[in-house]
Scaffold this motif. Structure first.
Motif, PDB file in Angstrom:
ATOM      1  N   TYR A   5      38.314 -42.465 -22.215  1.00 35.43           N
ATOM      2  CA  TYR A   5      37.216 -43.317 -21.759  1.00 35.43           C
ATOM      3  C   TYR A   5      37.680 -44.127 -20.551  1.00 35.43           C
ATOM      4  O   TYR A   5      38.868 -44.354 -20.319  1.00 35.43           O
ATOM      5  CB  TYR A   5      36.763 -44.272 -22.865  1.00 35.43           C
ATOM      6  CG  TYR A   5      36.014 -43.568 -23.980  1.00 35.43           C
ATOM      7  CD1 TYR A   5      34.647 -43.303 -23.818  1.00 35.43           C
ATOM      8  CD2 TYR A   5      36.656 -43.203 -25.171  1.00 35.43           C
ATOM      9  CE1 TYR A   5      33.967 -42.664 -24.848  1.00 35.43           C
ATOM     10  CE2 TYR A   5      35.964 -42.582 -26.188  1.00 35.43           C
ATOM     11  CZ  TYR A   5      34.609 -42.325 -26.004  1.00 35.43           C
ATOM     12  OH  TYR A   5      33.927 -41.686 -27.011  1.00 35.43           O
ATOM     13  N   GLN A   6      36.724 -44.535 -19.799  1.00 30.37           N
ATOM     14  CA  GLN A   6      37.067 -45.406 -18.674  1.00 30.37           C
ATOM     15  C   GLN A   6      37.640 -46.730 -19.192  1.00 30.37           C
ATOM     16  O   GLN A   6      37.185 -47.262 -20.207  1.00 30.37           O
ATOM     17  CB  GLN A   6      35.836 -45.676 -17.810  1.00 30.37           C
ATOM     18  CG  GLN A   6      35.375 -44.466 -17.014  1.00 30.37           C
ATOM     19  CD  GLN A   6      34.218 -44.801 -16.097  1.00 30.37           C
ATOM     20  OE1 GLN A   6      33.647 -45.863 -16.162  1.00 30.37           O
ATOM     21  NE2 GLN A   6      33.866 -43.829 -15.251  1.00 30.37           N
ATOM     22  N   PRO A   8      38.400 -50.692 -19.781  1.00 32.01           N
ATOM     23  CA  PRO A   8      37.494 -51.847 -19.756  1.00 32.01           C
ATOM     24  C   PRO A   8      37.689 -52.673 -18.460  1.00 32.01           C
ATOM     25  O   PRO A   8      38.760 -52.687 -17.857  1.00 32.01           O
ATOM     26  CB  PRO A   8      37.888 -52.650 -20.989  1.00 32.01           C
ATOM     27  CG  PRO A   8      39.304 -52.263 -21.261  1.00 32.01           C
ATOM     28  CD  PRO A   8      39.434 -50.816 -20.832  1.00 32.01           C
ATOM     29  N   GLU A   9      36.632 -53.364 -18.104  1.00 35.27           N
ATOM     30  CA  GLU A   9      36.669 -54.192 -16.888  1.00 35.27           C
ATOM     31  C   GLU A   9      36.000 -55.543 -17.203  1.00 35.27           C
ATOM     32  O   GLU A   9      34.880 -55.574 -17.702  1.00 35.27           O
ATOM     33  CB  GLU A   9      35.950 -53.488 -15.749  1.00 35.27           C
ATOM     34  CG  GLU A   9      35.966 -54.268 -14.457  1.00 35.27           C
ATOM     35  CD  GLU A   9      35.226 -53.532 -13.362  1.00 35.27           C
ATOM     36  OE1 GLU A   9      35.068 -54.128 -12.258  1.00 35.27           O
ATOM     37  OE2 GLU A   9      34.786 -52.385 -13.573  1.00 35.27           O
ATOM     38  N   LEU A  11      34.271 -58.982 -16.026  1.00 34.69           N
ATOM     39  CA  LEU A  11      33.529 -59.496 -14.881  1.00 34.69           C
ATOM     40  C   LEU A  11      33.370 -61.014 -14.918  1.00 34.69           C
ATOM     41  O   LEU A  11      33.531 -61.695 -13.908  1.00 34.69           O
ATOM     42  CB  LEU A  11      32.155 -58.837 -14.803  1.00 34.69           C
ATOM     43  CG  LEU A  11      32.155 -57.309 -14.617  1.00 34.69           C
ATOM     44  CD1 LEU A  11      30.734 -56.783 -14.605  1.00 34.69           C
ATOM     45  CD2 LEU A  11      32.887 -56.935 -13.342  1.00 34.69           C
ATOM     46  N   GLY A  27      31.327 -57.617 -18.981  1.00 35.93           N
ATOM     47  CA  GLY A  27      32.080 -56.629 -18.232  1.00 35.93           C
ATOM     48  C   GLY A  27      31.532 -55.233 -18.456  1.00 35.93           C
ATOM     49  O   GLY A  27      30.334 -55.050 -18.689  1.00 35.93           O
ATOM     50  N   ARG A  28      32.425 -54.227 -18.463  1.00 41.06           N
ATOM     51  CA  ARG A  28      32.023 -52.846 -18.661  1.00 41.06           C
ATOM     52  C   ARG A  28      33.042 -52.159 -19.558  1.00 41.06           C
ATOM     53  O   ARG A  28      34.202 -52.583 -19.624  1.00 41.06           O
ATOM     54  CB  ARG A  28      31.931 -52.110 -17.329  1.00 41.06           C
ATOM     55  CG  ARG A  28      30.756 -52.547 -16.453  1.00 41.06           C
ATOM     56  CD  ARG A  28      30.562 -51.545 -15.302  1.00 41.06           C
ATOM     57  NE  ARG A  28      31.625 -51.661 -14.322  1.00 41.06           N
ATOM     58  CZ  ARG A  28      31.568 -52.375 -13.212  1.00 41.06           C
ATOM     59  NH1 ARG A  28      30.456 -53.076 -12.946  1.00 41.06           N
ATOM     60  NH2 ARG A  28      32.560 -52.415 -12.358  1.00 41.06           N
ATOM     61  N   HIS A  29      32.499 -51.122 -20.248  1.00 36.36           N
ATOM     62  CA  HIS A  29      33.350 -50.229 -21.049  1.00 36.36           C
ATOM     63  C   HIS A  29      34.011 -50.963 -22.211  1.00 36.36           C
ATOM     64  O   HIS A  29      35.203 -50.798 -22.486  1.00 36.36           O
ATOM     65  CB  HIS A  29      34.419 -49.568 -20.154  1.00 36.36           C
ATOM     66  CG  HIS A  29      33.878 -48.988 -18.898  1.00 36.36           C
ATOM     67  ND1 HIS A  29      32.901 -48.000 -18.880  1.00 36.36           N
ATOM     68  CD2 HIS A  29      34.188 -49.233 -17.590  1.00 36.36           C
ATOM     69  CE1 HIS A  29      32.611 -47.684 -17.631  1.00 36.36           C
ATOM     70  NE2 HIS A  29      33.393 -48.425 -16.808  1.00 36.36           N
ATOM     71  N   THR A  63      26.513 -53.272 -26.361  1.00 35.86           N
ATOM     72  CA  THR A  63      27.330 -52.074 -26.124  1.00 35.86           C
ATOM     73  C   THR A  63      27.838 -52.045 -24.697  1.00 35.86           C
ATOM     74  O   THR A  63      27.090 -52.171 -23.730  1.00 35.86           O
ATOM     75  CB  THR A  63      26.514 -50.813 -26.429  1.00 35.86           C
ATOM     76  OG1 THR A  63      26.067 -50.864 -27.791  1.00 35.86           O
ATOM     77  CG2 THR A  63      27.326 -49.550 -26.188  1.00 35.86           C
ATOM     78  N   ASN A  64      29.200 -51.966 -24.631  1.00 38.52           N
ATOM     79  CA  ASN A  64      29.939 -51.782 -23.376  1.00 38.52           C
ATOM     80  C   ASN A  64      29.936 -53.003 -22.432  1.00 38.52           C
ATOM     81  O   ASN A  64      30.799 -53.115 -21.564  1.00 38.52           O
ATOM     82  CB  ASN A  64      29.446 -50.573 -22.585  1.00 38.52           C
ATOM     83  CG  ASN A  64      29.791 -49.257 -23.261  1.00 38.52           C
ATOM     84  OD1 ASN A  64      30.882 -49.133 -23.856  1.00 38.52           O
ATOM     85  ND2 ASN A  64      28.900 -48.300 -23.190  1.00 38.52           N
ATOM     86  N   VAL A  65      28.984 -53.932 -22.531  1.00 38.13           N
ATOM     87  CA  VAL A  65      28.865 -54.947 -21.480  1.00 38.13           C
ATOM     88  C   VAL A  65      29.105 -56.379 -21.948  1.00 38.13           C
ATOM     89  O   VAL A  65      29.272 -57.268 -21.102  1.00 38.13           O
ATOM     90  CB  VAL A  65      27.478 -54.878 -20.816  1.00 38.13           C
ATOM     91  CG1 VAL A  65      27.285 -53.546 -20.111  1.00 38.13           C
ATOM     92  CG2 VAL A  65      26.377 -55.117 -21.848  1.00 38.13           C
TER      93      VAL A  65
END
Length: 644
Positions: A5-6, A8-9, A11, A27-29, A63-65
């Protein structure tokens, strides 16, 4: 081929209170909802890069964010955040901050320096050691940082107590900075002045103003609400110094400087005079209001009055301080009398005026009034009006009101310089001169051997006879001082008595000499006759008594007769011899007759001469008679024997 998976990031993240709380990280992922994939979320401590604070109970909420976790208590901003999702690490990224401090109330809202302030709000942290507070004006400009000595975090995160800083003015704000030690991570309570909470200082109050000299000078103003000393203020800019203005009467003070924090200042005032002026003070935008009659110049002080003794019409010079600079506001009193024509010869320091005529008074007070203020007469020099007359207290015409002697004093006393009680100040004799004792030596015909047998008896007889012959009742005035042989010589002192009219010691001596000279002495048979009287002191002389005169014996008479006969015989023979010599020496000469005639004529002149051998006349002794002196007493002046 493996699948991943990409990563995590991160933000952004929401801010928790300093007491901690639930935060949301965006964030993301981040993976699916739940917490199975998130293994760790940590925030880096501002105190140490190696220390990380764990955000507990992570849970993906979207989810993811988005995900949430429980952030523990802390402080600071721009902190690094990192997280691990499915074994993949995101960050660290400086996206997290605790909420900044927030002040909601300052109590009390009006204070004096030193009054304790209670500051209520949020996010003050857990330790007062991390807090620093700045003072800001209404415009949000930082003035200075408050000392941290008495700062107390009464309630963690919510309440701070501290003393009001030394300052003055209206609408002051406090800025809480946390943690102040780490500038990149420090959060401040002030970020929008419109939202700030302000407090005020009480208005200034004047309680007293010192008195300057009329020449002007420094005054001291006391009270409260003056603000801090300028040297104690660590201001960001000089243009933020407190504005102060002092008005005393109609004059504005310059060079204002606070010398004691909040309670005392000094300033310079110009020249003036008078009392009862109002005082006014402004500090920043606050005014004290007028303190009525609080300011006055110093009262006059007199240092000297010259001359201190003067007559009417004379110029008086008064020197001192605080006479002012306007002679129209000056007046001078000498006692109760005005000194006319006041002239201010030197501003503030010297004036002259004319002494009024016809006024008497000694040591009167000198009063100078300058614009309603008067000197303290009891501490000032005095003045005496000059009144002419006799100022010598022992003079018969002494004038107790006279202050300047006019030379008319009459001082009665003994003026004779030889008297025991001679008064050098006396200018009019009063007959009181008391002369020194006169020593008189009297020789009697008494045998000295007989005297030695009864000395006291003969001493008393001498005094008794003297007192009787002189008509003197006070025998103590004739003491016997010594007795010597030859035959018997008594040494007596004639004492003077200024109260014995007509019987002064020099009068008694003159009387004694007169009695002896006239042979009218009467004495006791035991003493024998007076042989001689010698006056050792005074103007007397030596007098022989009749008994002491030499007697002519028969032998003397025969001798005198023979001498006279021989003298006559010599005169006759001398004439004959001259004629014989003339004939012999000039025989046959034509000059014989002329020479003979000259000799005869010369001899005739001799025979007719008034000079007679043996024509001896006794010289009468000088009689000492009393005469008046210009000093009021009598003195003995010997009279010379007449030239018969």
């Amino acid at each position: 081929m493996l699948f991943s998976y990409q990563p995590p990031e991160i933000l952004s993240a929401t801010m928790a209170l300093t007491m901690g709380g639930r935060v949301t990280i965006f964030g993301r992922h981040f993976g699916p909802i739940g917490n199975e994939s998130v293994s760790a979320i940590e925030v880096e401590s501002w105190q140490s890069p190696s220390r990380w604070i764990t955000c507990e109970d992570p849970n993906v909420t979207q989810t993811n964010v988005a995900l949430e976790c429980d952030m523990p208590p802390g402080e600071g901003g721009n902190l690094n955040l990192r997280m691990t999702v499915g074994g993949q690490v995101a960050g660290p990224v400086a996206v997290y901050s605790y909420q900044r401090p927030q002040i909601t109330l300052i109590s009390p809202s009006r204070v004096s320096p030193g009054t304790f302030l209670t500051v209520l709000g949020h996010n003050f942290g857990t330790s007062a050691e991390l807090i620093e507070i700045d003072l800001h004006n209404r415009d949000g400009r930082r003035l200075f940082t408050l000392p941290r000595d008495n700062l107390t975090l009464a309630t963690p995160h919510r309440q701070i107590i501290l003393p009001a800083p030394m300052y003055a003015g209206l609408q002051l704000a406090l800025n809480v900075r946390l943690p102040y030690q780490a500038l990149p991570n420090t959060l401040s309570s002030i970020h929008n002045p419109a939202w700030e909470v302000f407090y005020d200082y009480t208005a200034p109050v004047i309680t007293s103003v010192s008195r300057p000299p009329t020449a002007g000078g420094q005054v001291t103003v006391t009270g409260k609400g003056f603000g801090p000393q300028e040297d104690d203020m660590q201001l960001e800019d000089d243009d933020m110094r407190l504005f102060r203005s002092v008005l005393l009467g109609f004059r504005e003070c310059s060079n204002i400087n606070v010398t004691v924090n909040d309670t005392e200042l000094v300033c310079d005032i110009g020249a003036g005079s008078g009392a009862g002026y109002d005082a006014f003070l402004q500090v920043a935008e606050q005014e004290s209001g007028f303190l009525f009659g609080a300011f006055s110049y110093e009262a006059p002080i007199i240092l000297s009055v010259e001359p201190s003794l003067a007559e009417g019409g004379e110029t008086l010079t008064v020197m001192g301080h605080n006479f002012g600079d306007d002679p129209r506001k000056l007046s001078v009193l000498l006692g109760d009398e005005p000194c006319m024509g006041v002239v201010l010869t030197c501003h503030h320091m010297e004036l002259t005026c004319l002494v009024p005529d016809g006024v008497k008074g000694t040591h009167v007070g000198v009063l100078v009034e300058a614009h309603g203020l008067r000197n303290n007469v009891s501490d000032s020099p005095t003045f005496t009006f000059a009144t002419r007359g006799c100022t010598y207290k022992d003079a018969s015409n002494y004038d107790p009101e006279a202050t300047r002697d006019d030379g008319t004093c009459v001082v009665r006393g003994c003026m004779h310089p030889d008297a025991e009680n001679f008064d050098p100040l006396a200018n009019e004799a009063d007959g009181s001169c008391r002369r020194r004792p006169i020593v008189v030596e009297i020789t009697f015909g008494l045998s000295y051997d007989d005297y030695l047998l009864k000395p006291d008896l003969y001493n008393d007889l001498v005094v008794e006879d003297l007192s009787s012959n002189l008509g003197l009742l006070d025998k103590d005035r004739l003491p016997v001082r010594d007795v010597r042989p030859g035959t018997t010589l008594f040494v007596l002192e004639f004492l003077d008595n200024e109260t014995a009219v007509g019987k002064r010691n020099y009068e008694l001596v003159g009387q004694l000499l007169g009695i002896v000279a006239n042979n009218t002495w009467s004495n006791s048979a035991e003493l024998g006759p007076i042989m001689r009287v010698d006056v050792k002191d005074g103007d007397g002389g030596a007098i022989r008594g009749k008994a002491a005169e030499p007697r002519v014996s028969m032998g003397s008479i025969v001798g005198i007769a023979v001498g006279v006969a021989l003298l006559v015989f010599w005169a006759l023979c001398w004439r004959f011899v001259l004629r014989w010599c003339a004939r012999k020496c000039c025989a046959g000469s034509e000059d014989q007759e002329e020479v003979l005639h000259g000799i005869v004529q010369k001899n005739q002149l001799y025979k007719n001469s008034s000079n007679r051998v043996g024509d001896l006349r006794p010289v009468r002794a000088a009689a000492a008679l009393p005469s008046k002196t210009p000093f009021g007493g009598n003195q003995i002046v010997p009279q010379n024997a007449p030239d018969d």
